[in-house]
Write a protein that holds these residues in place. Structure first.
Motif, PDB file in Angstrom:
ATOM      1  N   CYS A 192      68.591 -19.439 149.809  1.00  0.00           N
ATOM      2  CA  CYS A 192      68.953 -18.400 150.050  1.00  0.00           C
ATOM      3  C   CYS A 192      68.789 -16.837 149.669  1.00  0.00           C
ATOM      4  N   LEU A 193      69.059 -16.869 149.016  1.00  0.00           N
ATOM      5  CA  LEU A 193      69.869 -15.493 147.933  1.00  0.00           C
ATOM      6  C   LEU A 193      69.241 -15.238 146.928  1.00  0.00           C
ATOM      7  N   VAL A 194      68.148 -15.745 147.001  1.00  0.00           N
ATOM      8  CA  VAL A 194      67.346 -15.341 145.468  1.00  0.00           C
ATOM      9  C   VAL A 194      66.419 -14.231 145.331  1.00  0.00           C
ATOM     10  N   ASN A 195      66.384 -13.282 146.928  1.00  0.00           N
ATOM     11  CA  ASN A 195      64.802 -12.608 146.862  1.00  0.00           C
ATOM     12  C   ASN A 195      66.386 -10.746 146.914  1.00  0.00           C
ATOM     13  N   ILE A 196      66.709 -10.922 146.139  1.00  0.00           N
ATOM     14  CA  ILE A 196      67.994  -9.716 146.091  1.00  0.00           C
ATOM     15  C   ILE A 196      66.657  -8.930 145.490  1.00  0.00           C
ATOM     16  N   LYS A 197      67.293  -7.637 146.504  1.00  0.00           N
ATOM     17  CA  LYS A 197      67.212  -6.201 146.448  1.00  0.00           C
ATOM     18  C   LYS A 197      67.500  -5.419 145.754  1.00  0.00           C
ATOM     19  N   GLN A 198      69.049  -5.497 146.580  1.00  0.00           N
ATOM     20  CA  GLN A 198      69.410  -4.702 146.044  1.00  0.00           C
ATOM     21  C   GLN A 198      70.537  -4.530 144.839  1.00  0.00           C
ATOM     22  N   LEU A 216      64.950 -15.659 132.987  1.00  0.00           N
ATOM     23  CA  LEU A 216      65.768 -16.555 133.402  1.00  0.00           C
ATOM     24  C   LEU A 216      64.858 -17.391 134.794  1.00  0.00           C
ATOM     25  N   LEU A 217      64.785 -16.374 135.342  1.00  0.00           N
ATOM     26  CA  LEU A 217      64.911 -17.140 136.829  1.00  0.00           C
ATOM     27  C   LEU A 217      62.811 -17.429 136.467  1.00  0.00           C
ATOM     28  N   ASN A 218      61.756 -17.534 135.822  1.00  0.00           N
ATOM     29  CA  ASN A 218      60.947 -18.133 135.900  1.00  0.00           C
ATOM     30  C   ASN A 218      60.810 -19.458 134.573  1.00  0.00           C
ATOM     31  N   ASN A 219      62.181 -19.661 134.666  1.00  0.00           N
ATOM     32  CA  ASN A 219      62.457 -20.783 133.503  1.00  0.00           C
ATOM     33  C   ASN A 219      63.766 -21.311 134.207  1.00  0.00           C
ATOM     34  N   ASN A 271      59.314 -22.072 144.297  1.00  0.00           N
ATOM     35  CA  ASN A 271      58.120 -22.336 144.590  1.00  0.00           C
ATOM     36  C   ASN A 271      57.829 -23.613 146.548  1.00  0.00           C
ATOM     37  N   LYS A 272      58.298 -22.481 146.815  1.00  0.00           N
ATOM     38  CA  LYS A 272      58.370 -23.571 148.136  1.00  0.00           C
ATOM     39  C   LYS A 272      56.856 -24.047 148.550  1.00  0.00           C
ATOM     40  N   GLU A 273      56.298 -23.125 148.864  1.00  0.00           N
ATOM     41  CA  GLU A 273      54.569 -23.715 148.356  1.00  0.00           C
ATOM     42  C   GLU A 273      54.528 -25.243 147.801  1.00  0.00           C
ATOM     43  N   ARG A 274      54.661 -25.098 146.922  1.00  0.00           N
ATOM     44  CA  ARG A 274      54.770 -26.662 146.730  1.00  0.00           C
ATOM     45  C   ARG A 274      55.489 -28.126 147.612  1.00  0.00           C
ATOM     46  N   PHE A 275      56.526 -27.185 147.778  1.00  0.00           N
ATOM     47  CA  PHE A 275      57.329 -28.228 148.719  1.00  0.00           C
ATOM     48  C   PHE A 275      56.641 -28.262 150.513  1.00  0.00           C
ATOM     49  N   MET A 276      57.000 -27.360 150.478  1.00  0.00           N
ATOM     50  CA  MET A 276      56.980 -27.565 152.444  1.00  0.00           C
ATOM     51  C   MET A 276      55.995 -28.207 152.495  1.00  0.00           C
ATOM     52  N   ASP A 277      56.399 -28.663 153.872  1.00  0.00           N
ATOM     53  CA  ASP A 277      55.231 -29.992 154.236  1.00  0.00           C
ATOM     54  C   ASP A 277      54.513 -30.785 153.570  1.00  0.00           C
ATOM     55  N   SER A 278      55.011 -30.701 152.760  1.00  0.00           N
ATOM     56  CA  SER A 278      54.841 -32.299 152.057  1.00  0.00           C
ATOM     57  C   SER A 278      55.506 -33.556 151.897  1.00  0.00           C
ATOM     58  N   ASN A 279      55.090 -34.543 152.781  1.00  0.00           N
ATOM     59  CA  ASN A 279      56.253 -35.399 152.759  1.00  0.00           C
ATOM     60  C   ASN A 279      55.029 -36.357 152.794  1.00  0.00           C
ATOM     61  N   ARG A 280      55.410 -37.111 151.324  1.00  0.00           N
ATOM     62  CA  ARG A 280      55.415 -38.186 150.785  1.00  0.00           C
ATOM     63  C   ARG A 280      56.418 -39.593 150.908  1.00  0.00           C
TER      64      ARG A 280
END
Length: 324
Positions: free
Chosen positions: A48-54, A123-126, A178-187
């Motif tokens: 929930c907190l990854v998009n920090i703007k302040q 760091l965020l990218n790795n 990376n939510k696009e990779r995981f959202m609604d990818s039900n296996r």
């Protein structure tokens, strides 16, 4: 809205609370799952907190304001009612750090490290590599400093546990990025892996508790737990749309529990032992009802206080040309 996160937050609250129902169930082993609930909670926080703007001070101040008024309110109530004693804890420890609630003591420190990671692009990218590096540091401490004579690596008030909590936050952040990779990818294999790691985690926990001679290897328990957290996120993210289609009444209950998770966590320490001597399952029903009711009342009052504090700070901030 990403509803699977709401589900996981509610699930974390249920697991943590269930683990504290010692003396409630006729079979003590049922009162378990607290550390799993903790890592899910920290993972949800990272998500929930990854998009920090302040800037740091504004962001950190907001986090503190969202937590501490609730801590101060319930702590004051419990001290006045005689449930908390100043014999073993000072007022500073109760009200500021580490507080009676281990979650607060951990998150208030880990927020700082989390901010550094989010604001440092390399760091965020790795994040997976960063998690491995953190584990290597933990492993060195574990090998050369940590007391391995008994199984206690899941003791939540020990500083060592914060490696696990921070890695959980980072894993949550990784899933958000990376939510696009995981959202609604039900296996089906995700759920099979979830079940297997769940069995492996609790199996290893029971093994280490029973056989002290294996305590040198107890860090394996944390490794399995991070794997379990990964498949918890992967599995529930994969059914997000299905969760969104749940009946509104069920979604409403889940959202309600999710909205008062912090308060549920804070009120239960006093309530559970007070009613645990009632015959089962009546004790479970009474305790659960009192916890939920108390948590809701605490939430309503504390949110009113928090909003008042935010209005005062915003008013002062706006007069200086910036907002909270």
């Amino acid at each position: 809205m990403i509803f699977f996160i709401t589900v996981l937050r509610a699930l974390a609250a249920l697991l943590i609370t269930n683990a504290h129902y010692v003396g409630v169930y006729p079979i003590e082993i049922i009162a378990n799952g607290g550390l799993l609930g903790d890592v899910i909670f920290f993972g949800v926080s990272g998500f929930c907190l990854v998009n920090i703007k302040q800037g740091f001070f504004q962001w950190y101040r907001k986090r503190v304001i969202r937590i501490y008024p609730t801590v101060w309110l319930i702590t004051t109530i419990y001290i006045l009612l005689g449930f908390y004693s100043l014999k073993y804890w000072s007022l500073a420890e109760y009200y500021f750090y580490p507080t009676y609630y281990h979650f607060v003591g951990s998150i208030i420190v880990l927020y700082i490290a989390f901010y550094v990671v989010v604001k440092t692009k390399v760091l965020l990218n790795n994040i997976p590599r960063l998690m491995v590096c953190l584990f290597m540091i933990e492993l060195i401490i574990y090998i050369f400093i940590y007391d391995k004579s008994t199984y206690h690596i899941d003791t939540v008030r020990e500083p060592m546990i914060r490696f696990l909590f921070f890695q959980s936050m980072l894993l949550g952040a990784y899933f958000r990025i990376n939510k696009e990779r995981f959202m609604d990818s039900n296996r089906i294999m995700n759920w099979v892996a979830l079940l297997l790691t769940f069995i492996a985690y609790f199996g290893s926990k029971l093994t280490f508790v029973k056989f002290d001679q294996l305590s040198d290897y107890q860090i394996i328990n944390q490794v399995i737990l991070i794997g379990l957290l990964y498949f918890v996120f992967k599995s529930f993210a994969g059914i997000d749309t299905r969760l969104e289609k749940l009946p509104n009444k069920i979604k409403g209950i889940i959202a309600f529990v999710s909205s008062i998770t912090l308060e549920i966590y804070m009120v239960q320490y006093v309530i559970i032992p007070k009613f645990s001597t009632i015959v089962f399952p009546l004790n479970w029903i009474v305790i659960t009802f009192v916890i939920v009711l108390s948590a809701y009342l605490l939430h309503v009052i504390s949110q009113a206080i928090i909003k008042s504090i935010e209005r005062i700070i915003n008013k002062k901030s706006n007069s200086r040309g910036y907002t909270i």
